[in-house]
Design a protein around this motif. Structure first.
Motif, PDB file in Angstrom:
ATOM      1  N   TYR A 222      -2.396   7.142   0.494  1.00 28.66           N
ATOM      2  CA  TYR A 222      -3.731   6.782   1.187  1.00 28.66           C
ATOM      3  C   TYR A 222      -4.102   7.965   2.097  1.00 28.66           C
ATOM      4  O   TYR A 222      -5.206   8.396   2.240  1.00 28.66           O
ATOM      5  CB  TYR A 222      -3.619   5.383   2.077  1.00 28.66           C
ATOM      6  CG  TYR A 222      -4.395   4.928   2.992  1.00 28.66           C
ATOM      7  CD1 TYR A 222      -5.554   4.401   2.313  1.00 28.66           C
ATOM      8  CD2 TYR A 222      -4.395   4.809   4.152  1.00 28.66           C
ATOM      9  CE1 TYR A 222      -6.650   3.784   2.857  1.00 28.66           C
ATOM     10  CE2 TYR A 222      -5.353   4.306   4.957  1.00 28.66           C
ATOM     11  CZ  TYR A 222      -6.512   3.723   4.363  1.00 28.66           C
ATOM     12  OH  TYR A 222      -7.696   3.215   5.033  1.00 28.66           O
ATOM     13  N   ASP A 223      -3.288   8.338   2.846  1.00 27.21           N
ATOM     14  CA  ASP A 223      -3.385   9.384   3.964  1.00 27.21           C
ATOM     15  C   ASP A 223      -3.734  10.708   3.018  1.00 27.21           C
ATOM     16  O   ASP A 223      -4.852  11.664   3.508  1.00 27.21           O
ATOM     17  CB  ASP A 223      -1.976   9.867   4.584  1.00 27.21           C
ATOM     18  CG  ASP A 223      -1.630   8.807   5.499  1.00 27.21           C
ATOM     19  OD1 ASP A 223      -2.671   7.852   5.803  1.00 27.21           O
ATOM     20  OD2 ASP A 223      -0.546   8.893   5.903  1.00 27.21           O
ATOM     21  N   ALA A 224      -3.389  11.114   1.791  1.00 27.46           N
ATOM     22  CA  ALA A 224      -3.701  12.250   1.095  1.00 27.46           C
ATOM     23  C   ALA A 224      -4.987  12.184   0.548  1.00 27.46           C
ATOM     24  O   ALA A 224      -5.845  12.989   0.508  1.00 27.46           O
ATOM     25  CB  ALA A 224      -2.730  12.199  -0.195  1.00 27.46           C
ATOM     26  N   ALA A 225      -5.487  11.020   0.070  1.00 27.88           N
ATOM     27  CA  ALA A 225      -6.958  10.630  -0.329  1.00 27.88           C
ATOM     28  C   ALA A 225      -7.717  10.928   0.834  1.00 27.88           C
ATOM     29  O   ALA A 225      -8.873  11.409   0.450  1.00 27.88           O
ATOM     30  CB  ALA A 225      -7.175   9.144  -0.636  1.00 27.88           C
ATOM     31  N   TRP A 226      -7.496  10.441   2.062  1.00 26.08           N
ATOM     32  CA  TRP A 226      -8.366  10.784   3.366  1.00 26.08           C
ATOM     33  C   TRP A 226      -8.274  12.376   3.479  1.00 26.08           C
ATOM     34  O   TRP A 226      -9.613  12.805   3.761  1.00 26.08           O
ATOM     35  CB  TRP A 226      -7.935   9.866   4.497  1.00 26.08           C
ATOM     36  CG  TRP A 226      -8.452   8.462   4.342  1.00 26.08           C
ATOM     37  CD1 TRP A 226      -7.583   7.415   4.320  1.00 26.08           C
ATOM     38  CD2 TRP A 226      -9.662   8.220   4.380  1.00 26.08           C
ATOM     39  NE1 TRP A 226      -8.283   6.469   4.421  1.00 26.08           N
ATOM     40  CE2 TRP A 226      -9.629   6.567   4.268  1.00 26.08           C
ATOM     41  CE3 TRP A 226     -10.834   8.546   4.349  1.00 26.08           C
ATOM     42  CZ2 TRP A 226     -10.613   5.806   4.268  1.00 26.08           C
ATOM     43  CZ3 TRP A 226     -12.085   7.699   4.258  1.00 26.08           C
ATOM     44  CH2 TRP A 226     -11.952   6.181   4.287  1.00 26.08           C
ATOM     45  N   ASN A 227      -7.324  12.928   3.422  1.00 26.59           N
ATOM     46  CA  ASN A 227      -7.199  14.279   3.790  1.00 26.59           C
ATOM     47  C   ASN A 227      -8.027  14.935   2.741  1.00 26.59           C
ATOM     48  O   ASN A 227      -8.687  16.113   3.018  1.00 26.59           O
ATOM     49  CB  ASN A 227      -5.855  14.777   3.557  1.00 26.59           C
ATOM     50  CG  ASN A 227      -5.021  14.892   5.030  1.00 26.59           C
ATOM     51  OD1 ASN A 227      -5.557  14.940   5.883  1.00 26.59           O
ATOM     52  ND2 ASN A 227      -3.799  14.490   4.684  1.00 26.59           N
ATOM     53  N   ALA A 228      -8.329  14.613   1.652  1.00 22.61           N
ATOM     54  CA  ALA A 228      -9.077  15.260   0.566  1.00 22.61           C
ATOM     55  C   ALA A 228     -10.775  15.199   0.842  1.00 22.61           C
ATOM     56  O   ALA A 228     -11.435  16.045   0.302  1.00 22.61           O
ATOM     57  CB  ALA A 228      -8.787  14.665  -0.873  1.00 22.61           C
ATOM     58  N   VAL A 229     -10.947  14.219   1.704  1.00 27.99           N
ATOM     59  CA  VAL A 229     -12.482  14.042   1.968  1.00 27.99           C
ATOM     60  C   VAL A 229     -12.961  14.330   3.607  1.00 27.99           C
ATOM     61  O   VAL A 229     -13.896  14.488   3.775  1.00 27.99           O
ATOM     62  CB  VAL A 229     -12.762  12.711   1.507  1.00 27.99           C
ATOM     63  CG1 VAL A 229     -12.565  12.285   0.024  1.00 27.99           C
ATOM     64  CG2 VAL A 229     -12.314  11.694   2.566  1.00 27.99           C
ATOM     65  N   PHE A 230     -12.143  14.460   4.446  1.00 32.36           N
ATOM     66  CA  PHE A 230     -12.290  14.637   5.770  1.00 32.36           C
ATOM     67  C   PHE A 230     -12.840  15.854   6.181  1.00 32.36           C
ATOM     68  O   PHE A 230     -13.396  15.829   7.219  1.00 32.36           O
ATOM     69  CB  PHE A 230     -10.878  14.238   6.541  1.00 32.36           C
ATOM     70  CG  PHE A 230     -10.674  12.724   6.857  1.00 32.36           C
ATOM     71  CD1 PHE A 230     -11.643  11.744   6.902  1.00 32.36           C
ATOM     72  CD2 PHE A 230      -9.602  12.256   7.419  1.00 32.36           C
ATOM     73  CE1 PHE A 230     -11.376  10.428   7.153  1.00 32.36           C
ATOM     74  CE2 PHE A 230      -9.075  10.923   7.960  1.00 32.36           C
ATOM     75  CZ  PHE A 230     -10.259  10.214   7.566  1.00 32.36           C
ATOM     76  N   ASP A 231     -12.668  16.886   5.520  1.00 31.48           N
ATOM     77  CA  ASP A 231     -13.329  17.996   5.928  1.00 31.48           C
ATOM     78  C   ASP A 231     -14.896  17.914   6.004  1.00 31.48           C
ATOM     79  O   ASP A 231     -15.589  18.610   6.916  1.00 31.48           O
ATOM     80  CB  ASP A 231     -12.828  19.177   4.862  1.00 31.48           C
ATOM     81  CG  ASP A 231     -11.676  19.615   4.793  1.00 31.48           C
ATOM     82  OD1 ASP A 231     -11.029  19.575   6.102  1.00 31.48           O
ATOM     83  OD2 ASP A 231     -11.139  20.444   4.042  1.00 31.48           O
ATOM     84  N   HIS A 232     -15.417  16.831   5.168  1.00 34.74           N
ATOM     85  CA  HIS A 232     -16.848  16.842   5.250  1.00 34.74           C
ATOM     86  C   HIS A 232     -17.055  15.954   6.672  1.00 34.74           C
ATOM     87  O   HIS A 232     -18.372  16.152   7.112  1.00 34.74           O
ATOM     88  CB  HIS A 232     -17.239  15.770   4.264  1.00 34.74           C
ATOM     89  CG  HIS A 232     -16.892  16.274   2.933  1.00 34.74           C
ATOM     90  ND1 HIS A 232     -17.809  17.225   2.428  1.00 34.74           N
ATOM     91  CD2 HIS A 232     -16.314  15.852   1.779  1.00 34.74           C
ATOM     92  CE1 HIS A 232     -17.262  17.497   1.082  1.00 34.74           C
ATOM     93  NE2 HIS A 232     -16.443  16.738   0.833  1.00 34.74           N
ATOM     94  N   ALA A 233     -16.298  15.595   7.168  1.00 34.50           N
ATOM     95  CA  ALA A 233     -16.403  14.889   8.636  1.00 34.50           C
ATOM     96  C   ALA A 233     -16.680  15.910   9.807  1.00 34.50           C
ATOM     97  O   ALA A 233     -16.988  15.556  11.221  1.00 34.50           O
ATOM     98  CB  ALA A 233     -15.608  14.023   9.023  1.00 34.50           C
TER      99      ALA A 233
ATOM    100  N   ALA B 299       0.692  -1.182  -0.038  1.00 34.33           N
ATOM    101  CA  ALA B 299      -0.020   0.091   0.021  1.00 34.33           C
ATOM    102  C   ALA B 299       0.954   1.224   0.061  1.00 34.33           C
ATOM    103  O   ALA B 299       1.886   1.290   0.647  1.00 34.33           O
ATOM    104  CB  ALA B 299      -1.004  -0.108   1.222  1.00 34.33           C
ATOM    105  N   ASP B 300       0.185   2.272  -0.684  1.00 37.24           N
ATOM    106  CA  ASP B 300       1.129   3.460  -0.918  1.00 37.24           C
ATOM    107  C   ASP B 300       0.436   4.387   0.360  1.00 37.24           C
ATOM    108  O   ASP B 300      -0.475   4.936   0.031  1.00 37.24           O
ATOM    109  CB  ASP B 300       0.961   4.224  -2.197  1.00 37.24           C
ATOM    110  CG  ASP B 300       1.718   5.597  -2.284  1.00 37.24           C
ATOM    111  OD1 ASP B 300       1.861   6.298  -1.258  1.00 37.24           O
ATOM    112  OD2 ASP B 300       2.059   5.969  -3.546  1.00 37.24           O
ATOM    113  N   GLN B 301       1.173   4.377   1.382  1.00 37.75           N
ATOM    114  CA  GLN B 301       0.555   4.852   2.611  1.00 37.75           C
ATOM    115  C   GLN B 301       0.412   6.457   2.473  1.00 37.75           C
ATOM    116  O   GLN B 301      -0.674   7.007   2.757  1.00 37.75           O
ATOM    117  CB  GLN B 301       1.446   4.804   3.946  1.00 37.75           C
ATOM    118  CG  GLN B 301       0.946   5.173   5.109  1.00 37.75           C
ATOM    119  CD  GLN B 301      -0.377   4.485   5.704  1.00 37.75           C
ATOM    120  OE1 GLN B 301      -0.521   3.240   5.344  1.00 37.75           O
ATOM    121  NE2 GLN B 301      -1.548   5.035   5.942  1.00 37.75           N
ATOM    122  N   ALA B 302       1.356   7.103   1.869  1.00 37.02           N
ATOM    123  CA  ALA B 302       1.117   8.665   1.498  1.00 37.02           C
ATOM    124  C   ALA B 302       0.117   8.818   0.827  1.00 37.02           C
ATOM    125  O   ALA B 302      -0.496  10.028   0.819  1.00 37.02           O
ATOM    126  CB  ALA B 302       2.767   9.251   0.808  1.00 37.02           C
TER     127      ALA B 302
END
Length: 321
Positions: free
Chosen positions: A160-171, A155-158
């Protein structure tokens, strides 16, 4: 399930001398539960041994909920040094088996569970830690920490984290409420006149109201019909005035929670030898795949599509064999 050595003395000190001590089914943690029975009455003995467990959060949240009229177990006795807590016994009738055995009751009980959350979310949040971005990331990382290695996936951890960063504002778009975190049919007890008794809330945090709806309606332990999920989301939104931003948060947190659960269930299989949890992963993948289809999840979906092909989304124990 041998009771802790200090159980008899602890029970005697709290008015339960010579009580019979019977095992009760536990959960995925180090906590164990026993039923103390004496003279036609019963109570639950929680064995939460330090240093693995700390019963104080459970005690504090139970009291907080009880003070606000929610059905959390009353606390009858505490010994923090031993990690022993004596609590009210809600019996053995869980929402899970009730709806599984009688489909005619499913809708009414899920409506009741939604109504508890509506009431809870009208309260000022308890004094608990924040369900912040760092916690969301740490939980989502359980998938790359456990599931991916179990299947030999690099898994490309960086990314993965970037993908989550792109959507977590909605939380973080809604009000901040008390999030019980494991609010589902196996932790809801039917007591008295079908009042829903609450359990397993010791990890409560202050976060988005959609999280506990995900926990309830995308239940890792039982299939929840999509029509029930849709109807219950509509019921909650009608009662609270939540709008479209709530739907986005629901699917973002659904994806995050389901990724976390797949990681946890893989860990329970690999590290702890609890194979039954691996077999629950296909259901959780089905929920996760549905959430990923939501447009706002596109960055996370792209990572999953590039990293974990459809044929590797299932029971990790079977797939790794």
């Amino acid at each position: 399930m041998i009771p802790p050595a200090a159980a008899a003395a602890f029970l005697a000190a709290n008015g339960w001398a010579d009580a019979a001590i019977l095992p009760v089914a536990g959960d995925a943690s180090f906590r164990r539960y026993f039923r103390a029975v004496k003279d036609g009455r019963s109570a639950i003995l929680m064995d939460a041994p330090p240093p693995h467990e700390d019963p104080r959060p459970f005690i504090e949240i139970a009291r907080w909920l009880g003070e606000r009229g929610f059905a959390a177990p009353a606390i009858h006795g505490i010994d923090l040094d031993l990690g022993l807590v004596l609590i009210e016994d809600f019996g053995d009738i869980r929402m899970r088996e009730t709806v599984d055995n009688d489909a005619s009751r499913e809708l009414a009980l899920y409506e009741a569970a939604i109504d508890v959350l509506v009431r809870l979310h009208r309260e000022e949040p308890a004094v608990v830690p924040s369900y912040d971005r760092a916690v969301l990331h740490r939980e989502a990382d359980l998938l790359t920490e456990w599931y991916c290695p179990a299947l030999g996936i690099e898994a490309d951890q960086a990314a993965y984290d970037a993908a989550w960063n792109a959507v977590f504002d909605h939380a973080f778009t809604g009000p901040v409420v008390t999030v019980l975190r494991d609010y589902h049919a196996e932790n809801l007890m039917l007591i008295g006149d079908d009042t829903l008794g609450l359990l397993d809330f010791q990890d409560a945090l202050a976060g988005h109201p959609a999280y506990d709806l995900v926990s309830l309606l995308q239940d890792a332990r039982r299939d929840v019909d999509e029509r029930v999920e849709t109807a219950m989301l509509a019921r909650y939104k009608a009662a609270t005035g939540a709008g479209d931003a709530f739907d986005v948060a629901y699917h973002v947190l659904g994806t995050q929670r389901n990724a976390k659960i797949i990681g946890i269930f893989t860990r329970l299989w690999q590290r702890d030898g609890k194979t039954r949890y691996a077999a629950l992963c296909p259901r959780v993948w089905r929920y996760l795949n549905r959430d990923l289809a939501y447009p706002e999840l596109a960055p996370v979906k792209a990572w999953f599509d590039a990293t974990i092909p459809a044929e590797l989304r299932g029971d990790p124990m079977v797939l790794a064999a």
